[in-house]
Design a protein around this motif. Sequence first.
Motif, PDB file in Angstrom:
ATOM      1  N   ASP A 270       0.827  -1.210   0.000  1.00  0.00           N
ATOM      2  CA  ASP A 270       0.000   0.000   0.000  1.00  0.00           C
ATOM      3  C   ASP A 270       0.865   1.265   0.000  1.00  0.00           C
ATOM      4  OD1 ASP A 270      -2.300  -1.521  -0.015  1.00  0.00           O
ATOM      5  OD2 ASP A 270      -2.487  -1.504   2.168  1.00  0.00           O
ATOM      6  N   ASP A 271       2.011   1.205   0.682  1.00  0.00           N
ATOM      7  CA  ASP A 271       2.922   2.359   0.668  1.00  0.00           C
ATOM      8  C   ASP A 271       3.448   2.603  -0.738  1.00  0.00           C
ATOM      9  OD1 ASP A 271       2.821   2.937   3.463  1.00  0.00           O
ATOM     10  OD2 ASP A 271       4.090   1.193   3.800  1.00  0.00           O
ATOM     11  N   TYR A 272       3.805   1.516  -1.441  1.00  0.00           N
ATOM     12  CA  TYR A 272       4.272   1.686  -2.811  1.00  0.00           C
ATOM     13  C   TYR A 272       3.156   2.257  -3.681  1.00  0.00           C
ATOM     14  CZ  TYR A 272       5.636   0.943  -7.550  1.00  0.00           C
ATOM     15  OH  TYR A 272       5.893   1.162  -8.872  1.00  0.00           O
ATOM     16  N   ALA A 273       1.936   1.757  -3.499  1.00  0.00           N
ATOM     17  CA  ALA A 273       0.810   2.247  -4.307  1.00  0.00           C
ATOM     18  C   ALA A 273       0.588   3.741  -4.058  1.00  0.00           C
ATOM     19  CB  ALA A 273      -0.456   1.455  -3.983  1.00  0.00           C
ATOM     20  N   THR A 274       0.660   4.163  -2.812  1.00  0.00           N
ATOM     21  CA  THR A 274       0.480   5.585  -2.482  1.00  0.00           C
ATOM     22  C   THR A 274       1.578   6.421  -3.113  1.00  0.00           C
ATOM     23  OG1 THR A 274      -0.580   5.019  -0.394  1.00  0.00           O
ATOM     24  CG2 THR A 274       0.317   7.237  -0.566  1.00  0.00           C
ATOM     25  N   TRP A 275       2.819   5.966  -3.012  1.00  0.00           N
ATOM     26  CA  TRP A 275       3.944   6.710  -3.584  1.00  0.00           C
ATOM     27  C   TRP A 275       3.841   6.771  -5.107  1.00  0.00           C
ATOM     28  CZ3 TRP A 275       8.129   4.715  -6.561  1.00  0.00           C
ATOM     29  CH2 TRP A 275       9.106   5.668  -6.854  1.00  0.00           C
ATOM     30  N   SER A 276       3.475   5.651  -5.734  1.00  0.00           N
ATOM     31  CA  SER A 276       3.445   5.632  -7.205  1.00  0.00           C
ATOM     32  C   SER A 276       2.302   6.480  -7.761  1.00  0.00           C
ATOM     33  CB  SER A 276       3.347   4.194  -7.720  1.00  0.00           C
ATOM     34  OG  SER A 276       2.132   3.611  -7.335  1.00  0.00           O
ATOM     35  N   ARG A 277       1.218   6.647  -7.014  1.00  0.00           N
ATOM     36  CA  ARG A 277       0.106   7.485  -7.476  1.00  0.00           C
ATOM     37  C   ARG A 277       0.444   8.967  -7.423  1.00  0.00           C
ATOM     38  NH1 ARG A 277      -3.235   3.925  -4.550  1.00  0.00           N
ATOM     39  NH2 ARG A 277      -3.202   5.370  -2.801  1.00  0.00           N
ATOM     40  N   ASN A 278       1.161   9.386  -6.375  1.00  0.00           N
ATOM     41  CA  ASN A 278       1.441  10.812  -6.208  1.00  0.00           C
ATOM     42  C   ASN A 278       2.745  10.989  -5.437  1.00  0.00           C
ATOM     43  OD1 ASN A 278       1.432  13.540  -5.888  1.00  0.00           O
ATOM     44  ND2 ASN A 278      -0.367  13.634  -4.580  1.00  0.00           N
ATOM     45  N   SER A 279       3.848  10.833  -6.120  1.00  0.00           N
ATOM     46  CA  SER A 279       5.150  10.898  -5.455  1.00  0.00           C
ATOM     47  C   SER A 279       5.504  12.299  -4.973  1.00  0.00           C
ATOM     48  CB  SER A 279       6.248  10.375  -6.384  1.00  0.00           C
ATOM     49  OG  SER A 279       6.317  11.176  -7.544  1.00  0.00           O
ATOM     50  N   GLU A 280       4.880  13.315  -5.519  1.00  0.00           N
ATOM     51  CA  GLU A 280       5.195  14.691  -5.141  1.00  0.00           C
ATOM     52  C   GLU A 280       4.348  15.204  -3.968  1.00  0.00           C
ATOM     53  OE1 GLU A 280       7.782  16.386  -6.438  1.00  0.00           O
ATOM     54  OE2 GLU A 280       8.174  14.538  -7.537  1.00  0.00           O
ATOM     55  N   GLY A 281       3.222  14.557  -3.713  1.00  0.00           N
ATOM     56  CA  GLY A 281       2.334  14.998  -2.637  1.00  0.00           C
ATOM     57  C   GLY A 281       2.841  14.580  -1.270  1.00  0.00           C
ATOM     58  N   GLU A 282       2.235  15.121  -0.231  1.00  0.00           N
ATOM     59  CA  GLU A 282       2.642  14.814   1.146  1.00  0.00           C
ATOM     60  C   GLU A 282       2.486  13.325   1.454  1.00  0.00           C
ATOM     61  OE1 GLU A 282       4.292  15.152   4.723  1.00  0.00           O
ATOM     62  OE2 GLU A 282       4.175  16.788   3.272  1.00  0.00           O
ATOM     63  N   ALA A 283       1.364  12.740   1.039  1.00  0.00           N
ATOM     64  CA  ALA A 283       1.136  11.312   1.283  1.00  0.00           C
ATOM     65  C   ALA A 283       2.174  10.466   0.549  1.00  0.00           C
ATOM     66  CB  ALA A 283      -0.268  10.910   0.859  1.00  0.00           C
ATOM     67  N   GLY A 284       2.505  10.861  -0.676  1.00  0.00           N
ATOM     68  CA  GLY A 284       3.511  10.132  -1.447  1.00  0.00           C
ATOM     69  C   GLY A 284       4.887  10.208  -0.820  1.00  0.00           C
ATOM     70  N   ARG A 285       5.265  11.402  -0.361  1.00  0.00           N
ATOM     71  CA  ARG A 285       6.572  11.548   0.303  1.00  0.00           C
ATOM     72  C   ARG A 285       6.621  10.754   1.599  1.00  0.00           C
ATOM     73  NH1 ARG A 285       5.948  16.853  -1.655  1.00  0.00           N
ATOM     74  NH2 ARG A 285       5.192  17.592   0.363  1.00  0.00           N
ATOM     75  N   SER A 286       5.520  10.754   2.338  1.00  0.00           N
ATOM     76  CA  SER A 286       5.451   9.989   3.584  1.00  0.00           C
ATOM     77  C   SER A 286       5.559   8.486   3.309  1.00  0.00           C
ATOM     78  CB  SER A 286       4.143  10.317   4.305  1.00  0.00           C
ATOM     79  OG  SER A 286       4.027   9.572   5.476  1.00  0.00           O
ATOM     80  N   ALA A 287       4.886   8.009   2.279  1.00  0.00           N
ATOM     81  CA  ALA A 287       4.944   6.594   1.908  1.00  0.00           C
ATOM     82  C   ALA A 287       6.352   6.219   1.456  1.00  0.00           C
ATOM     83  CB  ALA A 287       3.933   6.294   0.805  1.00  0.00           C
ATOM     84  N   TYR A 288       6.988   7.100   0.682  1.00  0.00           N
ATOM     85  CA  TYR A 288       8.364   6.849   0.233  1.00  0.00           C
ATOM     86  C   TYR A 288       9.291   6.709   1.442  1.00  0.00           C
ATOM     87  CZ  TYR A 288      12.950   7.616  -1.833  1.00  0.00           C
ATOM     88  OH  TYR A 288      14.257   7.476  -2.193  1.00  0.00           O
ATOM     89  N   GLN A 289       9.154   7.619   2.412  1.00  0.00           N
ATOM     90  CA  GLN A 289      10.010   7.581   3.598  1.00  0.00           C
ATOM     91  C   GLN A 289       9.762   6.310   4.406  1.00  0.00           C
ATOM     92  OE1 GLN A 289      12.242  10.314   3.696  1.00  0.00           O
ATOM     93  NE2 GLN A 289      13.251   8.676   4.786  1.00  0.00           N
ATOM     94  N   ARG A 290       8.496   5.865   4.489  1.00  0.00           N
ATOM     95  CA  ARG A 290       8.184   4.639   5.207  1.00  0.00           C
ATOM     96  C   ARG A 290       8.819   3.436   4.508  1.00  0.00           C
ATOM     97  NH1 ARG A 290       3.649   5.968   6.736  1.00  0.00           N
ATOM     98  NH2 ARG A 290       2.421   5.455   4.904  1.00  0.00           N
ATOM     99  N   LEU A 291       8.795   3.425   3.175  1.00  0.00           N
ATOM    100  CA  LEU A 291       9.442   2.345   2.428  1.00  0.00           C
ATOM    101  C   LEU A 291      10.952   2.367   2.642  1.00  0.00           C
ATOM    102  CD1 LEU A 291       7.378   2.558  -0.841  1.00  0.00           C
ATOM    103  CD2 LEU A 291       7.673   0.466   0.509  1.00  0.00           C
ATOM    104  N   GLU A 292      11.543   3.550   2.520  1.00  0.00           N
ATOM    105  CA  GLU A 292      12.996   3.672   2.687  1.00  0.00           C
ATOM    106  C   GLU A 292      13.428   3.255   4.092  1.00  0.00           C
ATOM    107  OE1 GLU A 292      15.880   4.893   0.727  1.00  0.00           O
ATOM    108  OE2 GLU A 292      14.441   4.013  -0.663  1.00  0.00           O
ATOM    109  N   ASP A 293      12.810   3.886   5.090  1.00  0.00           N
ATOM    110  CA  ASP A 293      13.210   3.633   6.480  1.00  0.00           C
ATOM    111  C   ASP A 293      12.792   2.235   6.934  1.00  0.00           C
ATOM    112  OD1 ASP A 293      14.235   6.185   6.556  1.00  0.00           O
ATOM    113  OD2 ASP A 293      12.553   7.038   7.665  1.00  0.00           O
ATOM    114  N   GLY A 294      11.558   1.858   6.618  1.00  0.00           N
ATOM    115  CA  GLY A 294      11.039   0.585   7.098  1.00  0.00           C
ATOM    116  C   GLY A 294      11.749  -0.618   6.530  1.00  0.00           C
TER     117      GLY A 294
END
Length: 163
Positions: A93-117
Amino acid sequence: MRDRVILVVALGLGLSACDRIPGTPKNAAREAVTAALIDPYSAKIRYLATTPKAVCGVVNAKNRMGAYVGETAFIAPRDGGRVVLFRDAPSIDDYATWSRNSEGEAGRSAYQRLEDGCAFPERWQFDCQMHWLGPEGDLKVCDAWRRRDYDALIDLREESYRR
């Protein structure tokens, strides 16, 4: 005898507050961890390891609703780097959120969760010199994320939608 008791109590109280002495690694970790929280004054920190690379532990703090959320592992680098909190195990779900809107706040948050997690368990073992016993998230997602295999991530996302 009374003086000894007072001395022992005073020494015990002094040692219990070592994480609040300016300039110590635990104080720096406390400040960095609490700065990343919604309610820093509610933080209950338990230190598990202090190594040459990092101060590691768990923190329990209140959320926006005023309830404690449970212990969250953290790594506070001793070189002053960014504190990493293991809030949630990453998922497709984090990847799906990031891939839909990588520039938005939700996308950046999902990207960080993927990277850190995805990196957290290995980083915990390396920086904290302790075996990671917490959740690792979806191993297929993290394996594909580390390889930057976006085709595999798309396949995993489509597979999760079919379920």
